[in-house]
Design an enzyme around this catalytic site. Structure first.
Site: not given
Ligand code: MIC
Ligand code: SF4
Length: 644
Positions: A64-65, A119, A380, A538, A540
């Protein structure tokens, strides 16, 4: 003994430890899921552990990313994930099926279960009455390989909801924004938030999921709602009533604290740049011009939210100088809205319908223009995350977003003069799982495909007795993992290639960091110093792994965010805390620090003396590792073959 919901679920899943705040507890896990941006590492790590098949009852690998396919890299990653899922016994959710949290809620989340996801917004499942926790890839891999999930039992805070939302203009998003204003991005650290009270029944499952999703922004380990008649209704509509159990707190259940929130007192709220807790009421910003509106993300892209948005847009045109981007959260939602003609209403108003994916939320396209104001129904708004450094990103409900899109400026939706439909949850959702590939039983012939950008996971050497290194960077409070390891369309394709992604570490804070760290490797490596809540946001693990690859020896901070701290430990980096937070002011970037006798101190007392050779001073730091974590740091992390 009267029990709260968290205690009830933990009791059933407990392998060892006490279900009491602060105690080290090991839990059986029912479900693990990954997404592509963190999943490639997680599945490479699972492969490195050397187990043939996942040992948890359900594993799902979502895509999805990394959906932008501007070269071979993301497509290769998807092929890797699909073949790895097939080989190791996981479901594979193909690109186009939807955002992991939304699809998981629709098709797999079940009340009373425990799920882990790679995630940070995994707590979305809390809307279903399950314990759903965000973890790093290695943690997920080790649980999929059969280990229990170990954490220090968080405190359980009750948020008691009373009253009813002033619908239609006030939404679940306004509830969580209100809580963020009250509690801040540190307010939930070390806590699970359990919702209760008579107001709960005013919220449907996807509205509850909006609230638990953004509990991640409070820093909470997770958030959970009771499982009641509304939960059963949702599961029935998904054809999964077998996944329902009733769950409510016993009378007299205890909590570490109780917060009472009257839903009726909540008004439309908005988070201002650059933090989800910088919240004011929309009223206070009325008249502010808006250039871009984005509706969707795992926070607000349910059928209910999207259809309500469409009813506002219907028959109207978006403001002349504004762009509206909409990404439905799942194929289920998108297909239903399409068949009902609702997408047509959106298109007709001027909305750009984006792919079903994270999209603009993670900077995969949709970057605002220079100095532009973007209002998003996302979770975010960290600095630079949109892809445009000087953009001002605000977070608001999908309803406020739709109103702003038509008016071209911020308007209190209660005073917008537009009509809005009362959307009912459907009796049955459209169920079509044709993009969900089932696990295979015979896997011997399956070959895992690895494109040229997929590199091995680096492993750290065992902990040395002495660290003697330079403070290459000193940062302040609430540093996010987006600050440490940026995302966006340029960097995300390197998620499977740590040597390449390490060039971008701290890029938005200090462009010279990675080259200076590479130089410092020969001189003892690097130390980073930070303030409170270091590593929020995140999950990550690249924010631990890539700095580790660059020679990071330790991080000394006032406090850590949970997932990042766990990621550091899992990759063998010693997370240190100032014993006295005033000492933070006595260290400067460029100082040379040395810590001796680490091997003894980590086992005994966990207090370490730091000599500042540049200043000729010294101070004390501590670690708060449990026995398992001590062993991990000593041997260089979970993947290290050295003995502690
Ligand atoms: C995000 O919203 O920051 C992400 C991208 O979904 C991350 C995961 C990632 O960095 O791949 C998260 O929320 O953990
Ligand atoms: Fe995707 Fe993270 Fe954004 Fe949710 S917050 S839509 S998981 S990038």
């Amino acid at each position: 003994m009267a029990k709260n919901i968290v205690q009830k679920i933990f009791d059933v899943h407990k392998v060892s430890g006490d279900v009491a705040a602060g105690s080290q507890i090991a839990l059986n896990v029912d479900q693990v899921y990954t997404q592509d941006a963190t999943g490639t590492m997680a599945w490479l790590e699972f492969e490195a552990i050397g187990i043939d098949r996942v040992k948890v009852p359900l594993a799902v690998s979502y895509v999805d990313h990394n959906m932008l396919q501007s070269n071979f890299m993301n497509s290769d990653d998807h092929a890797f994930l699909q073949t790895a899922a097939a080989k190791f016994g996981a479901y594979f959710s193909k690109p186009g099926n939807g955002i992991c949290h939304q699809v998981h809620l629709e098709r797999f989340a079940a009340s009373g279960k425990i799920a882990l996801g790679t995630d940070s917004h995994t707590p979305t499942g809390g809307g279903m009455g399950m314990i759903a926790i965000g973890v790093g890839g290695l943690e997920a891999a080790s649980v999929m390989a059969g280990a229990p999930f170990e954490i220090n039992m968080p405190k359980v805070v009750q948020v008691k909801l009373t009253g009813k939302l002033n619908r239609p203009w006030v939404t679940a998003m306004d509830v969580i924004l209100t809580l963020l204003k009250m509690l801040t991005v540190k307010g939930g650290v070390g806590k699970i938030i359990e919702y209760g009270g008579p107001g709960v029944k005013d919220l449907n499952v996807t509205e509850r999921a909006t609230i638990t999703n953004m509990g991640a922004e409070l820093g909470a380990t997770t958030s959970i709602f009771p499982s009641d008649a509304n939960t059963l209704k949702f599961l029935k509509a998904e054809g999964r009533e077998k996944d329902w159990i009733e769950l409510k707190a016993d009378k007299g259940a205890e909590y570490s604290e109780t917060i009472i929130l009257d839903l009726g007192s909540i008004e439309p709220m908005i988070a201002q740049p650059h933090s989800p807790d910088n919240v004011v009421s929309v009223r206070e910003l009325a008249g502010k011009k808006v250039n871009q509106v984005c509706i969707g993300s795992c926070t607000n892209s349910s059928y209910h939210a999207m259809k309500t948005v469409a009813s506002i847009l219907k028959g109207r045109t978006i403001a002349e100088n504004l762009n509206l981007l909409i990404n439905p959260g799942s194929k289920q939602v998108y297909e239903m809205l399409s068949r009902e003609g609702v997408i047509a209403e959106m298109i007709s108003s001027g909305a750009r319908i984006m792919e079903i994916s994270c999209g603009a939320c993670i900077g995969m396209g949709g970057a605002p223009g220079t100095g532009h104001v973007s209002v998003r129904s996302y979770n975010r708004n960290f600095h630079g995350r949109s892809g445009t450094k000087d953009a001002s990103v605000y977070l608001a409900s999908p309803i406020s977003c739709a109103v702003f899109a038509l008016k071209g400026e911020m308007v209190d939706p209660r005073e917008c003069g537009l009509e809005i439909a009362k959307v009912k949850e459907p009796k049955t959702f459209m169920i079509n799982d044709n993009l969900l590939v089932s696990p295979k039983s015979n896997t011997t012939e399956i070959k895992i495909l690895k494109g040229p950008n997929i590199k091995e996971v680096p492993v750290k050497a065992a902990l040395q007795d002495r660290i003697d290194a330079e403070v290459l960077l000193k940062v302040g409070n609430n540093i996010t993992t987006d600050d440490i390891m940026p995302a966006g369309s340029k960097v995300l394709p390197f998620r499977s290639n740590i040597p390449a992604i390490s060039d971008f570490v701290f890029e938005n804070i200090d462009k010279t960091f990675s080259s200076r760290a590479n130089e410092a490797k020969a001189k003892g490596g690097a130390i980073v110093v930070g303030g409170e809540n270091y590593g929020q946001g995140s999950s990550r693990e690249h924010a631990a792994l890539a700095p580790m690859y660059l020679g990071l020896q330790t991080v000394i901070v006032k406090s850590f965010a949970r997932i990042h701290r766990a990621n550091l430990v899992n990759f063998g980096i010693l997370p240190l805390l100032f014993k006295s937070s005033e000492d933070y002011d006595k260290v400067e970037q460029g100082d040379r620090l040395s810590i001796s006798g680490l091997l003894g101190a980590i086992k005994e007392g966990q207090e370490y003396k730091v000599e500042n050779a540049t200043k000729g001073t010294s101070f004390f730091v501590v670690s708060d590792l449990n026995d398992r974590e001590k062993e991990l740091v000593l041997r260089g992390g979970l993947l290290s073959s050295s003995k502690a």
